[in-house]
Write a protein that holds these residues in place. Structure first.
Motif, PDB file in Angstrom:
ATOM      1  N   THR A   1     -15.934  70.353  46.389  1.00 20.22           N
ATOM      2  CA  THR A   1     -14.892  69.714  45.574  1.00 20.22           C
ATOM      3  C   THR A   1     -15.295  69.686  44.105  1.00 20.22           C
ATOM      4  O   THR A   1     -14.490  69.988  43.220  1.00 20.22           O
TER       5      THR A   1
ATOM      6  N   HIS B   1     -13.321  71.730  40.983  1.00 22.88           N
ATOM      7  CA  HIS B   1     -12.751  71.036  39.827  1.00 22.88           C
ATOM      8  C   HIS B   1     -13.473  71.418  38.539  1.00 22.88           C
ATOM      9  O   HIS B   1     -12.856  71.446  37.465  1.00 22.88           O
TER      10      HIS B   1
ATOM     11  N   ALA C   1      -6.743  63.370  45.165  1.00 17.70           N
ATOM     12  CA  ALA C   1      -6.840  64.101  43.896  1.00 17.70           C
ATOM     13  C   ALA C   1      -5.606  63.862  43.038  1.00 17.70           C
ATOM     14  O   ALA C   1      -5.689  63.872  41.803  1.00 17.70           O
TER      15      ALA C   1
ATOM     16  N   ASN D   1      -4.301  69.413  40.705  1.00 19.50           N
ATOM     17  CA  ASN D   1      -4.899  68.910  39.477  1.00 19.50           C
ATOM     18  C   ASN D   1      -3.804  68.684  38.443  1.00 19.50           C
ATOM     19  O   ASN D   1      -3.364  69.622  37.784  1.00 19.50           O
TER      20      ASN D   1
ATOM     21  N   THR E   1      -6.420  62.668  39.299  1.00 21.84           N
ATOM     22  CA  THR E   1      -6.050  63.560  38.189  1.00 21.84           C
ATOM     23  C   THR E   1      -4.862  63.016  37.397  1.00 21.84           C
ATOM     24  O   THR E   1      -4.710  63.334  36.214  1.00 21.84           O
TER      25      THR E   1
ATOM     26  N   ILE F   1      -7.684  74.859  42.636  1.00 27.33           N
ATOM     27  CA  ILE F   1      -7.580  73.535  43.250  1.00 27.33           C
ATOM     28  C   ILE F   1      -6.620  73.572  44.439  1.00 27.33           C
ATOM     29  O   ILE F   1      -6.844  72.904  45.455  1.00 27.33           O
TER      30      ILE F   1
ATOM     31  N   GLN G   1      -5.852  70.648  47.292  1.00 29.30           N
ATOM     32  CA  GLN G   1      -5.604  69.516  46.408  1.00 29.30           C
ATOM     33  C   GLN G   1      -4.724  69.961  45.247  1.00 29.30           C
ATOM     34  O   GLN G   1      -4.212  71.071  45.243  1.00 29.30           O
TER      35      GLN G   1
ATOM     36  N   GLY H   1     -13.845  66.031  39.783  1.00 28.25           N
ATOM     37  CA  GLY H   1     -14.351  66.386  41.102  1.00 28.25           C
ATOM     38  C   GLY H   1     -15.307  65.351  41.657  1.00 28.25           C
ATOM     39  O   GLY H   1     -15.254  65.011  42.861  1.00 28.25           O
TER      40      GLY H   1
ATOM     41  N   SER I   1     -11.932  74.627  37.566  1.00 29.62           N
ATOM     42  CA  SER I   1     -10.582  74.370  37.064  1.00 29.62           C
ATOM     43  C   SER I   1     -10.647  73.873  35.621  1.00 29.62           C
ATOM     44  O   SER I   1      -9.853  74.303  34.768  1.00 29.62           O
TER      45      SER I   1
END
Length: 323
Positions: free
Chosen positions: A212, A216, A121, A67, A125, A60, A65, A111, A219
């Motif tokens: 994106t 995510h 984000a 998370n 998140t 990320i 961004q 995402g 992730s």
């Protein structure tokens, strides 16, 4: 030789590698038990789990961004994995597949919301962190699951070769996969391109939305894998799993040379960053130092890593000016 050293000093992994070598030599000479077979096993187990957690954040960061829900996703998956085996009586392989699917879905949800709404984000998140943690506590009522099969316990606490635990295997596979993804596959290149300059990436035909969502989703999958590994290691589905992942997930990639603005990360550097944190944590235990010192040291390491990255950027800028 000088040319090789000159190139090595410009890499992301060189600084953490020097720290690791010096730390191991110094601590090993002061406390011989640090290099004992048992301690090496404990250290490698911690490194394996923490590497997967760090990779979940690193992908990320590559996008530019962050998370904040990595730990919440990992914790939700951990109790889902344990609960499916204890309550539903599912075999471990099926529970593993479903657990990883839950983590991936949670990451994809992050995402999609981020990409479709354009909201930061950080905000999305942060909200999902609270949501996933709430679901976790709602399912467990803050009570752990104890019915972990013996095969899962054995995987988390036995060795495959010498002092090398089985937990190293999934961590190594995850590390190699993410390295190959970023270095060789189109989606990995697109993640780095968007992180480096989203506007230029979009003009070149890269879909910001799809990239994106992909990042995510990956992730979430990695966070899920981390949650499963912690269950195997602790031999229990504890609702608090993942609560302390956030600082570590940022510290290791940053120590390893990741640029928080996006576009540049290093799997090797992140792995060494994880080793640095693990060595510090383990040495504090051996020397009977209060645990709160770990948080102080991690803060100092993050500042140090950011300073090193900035120094490297200044060097590159000076070279470009001279050229």
């Amino acid at each position: 030789m000088q040319t090789f050293l000159g190139k090595a000093t410009d890499t992301d992994w060189f600084g953490p590698l020097i720290v690791v070598v010096i730390a191991v030599a110094a601590i090993g000479s002061i406390e011989p038990s640090f290099l004992s077979s048992f301690n090496v096993q404990v250290l490698l187990s911690a490194i394996a789990v923490n590497l997967v957690i760090a990779l979940a954040q690193m992908i990320i960061i590559a996008l530019g961004q962050m998370n904040l829900s990595v730990g919440a996703i990992g914790g939700l998956v951990a109790i889902a994995f344990a609960g499916m085996m204890e309550v539903w009586g599912l075999p471990a392989p099926l529970a593993l597949i479903l657990a990883l699917a839950i983590g991936t879905a949670a990451g994809l949800a992050n995402g999609i919301i981020i990409a479709r709404t354009g909201i930061s984000a950080f905000i999305i998140t942060l909200a999902s962190l609270s949501f996933y943690k709430g679901v976790n506590l709602g399912i467990t009522e803050a009570q752990p699951f104890y019915g972990i099969p013996e095969a899962v316990k054995a995987f988390g606490n036995t060795n495959m070769l010498g002092p090398i635990p089985w937990l190293v295997l999934p961590a190594a596979i995850a590390g190699l996969f993410i390295w190959y993804l970023l270095a060789k596959l189109r989606v990995g290149r697109q993640i780095l391109a968007v992180g480096g300059n989203a506007h230029a990436a979009e003009l070149s035909g890269i879909s910001i939305v799809e990239t994106t969502v992909w990042a995510h989703g990956l992730s979430g999958l990695l966070a899920a894998l981390g949650g499963v590994m912690v269950v195997a290691r602790l031999q229990i589905g504890q609702p608090s799993i993942g609560d302390d992942w956030l600082i570590l997930s940022f510290a290791a990639p940053v120590i390893g040379g990741a640029v928080l603005a996006g576009g540049h990360v290093s799997v090797a550097g992140t792995a060494l960053g994880v080793v640095v944190v693990a060595i510090i944590t383990q040495s504090l235990v051996l020397f009977h130092i209060d645990p709160f010192v770990v948080q102080i040291v991690l803060g100092v390491l993050i500042l140090w890593a950011v300073g090193i990255n900035r120094w490297r950027e200044v060097r590159v800028e000076r070279r470009l000016r001279r050229a």
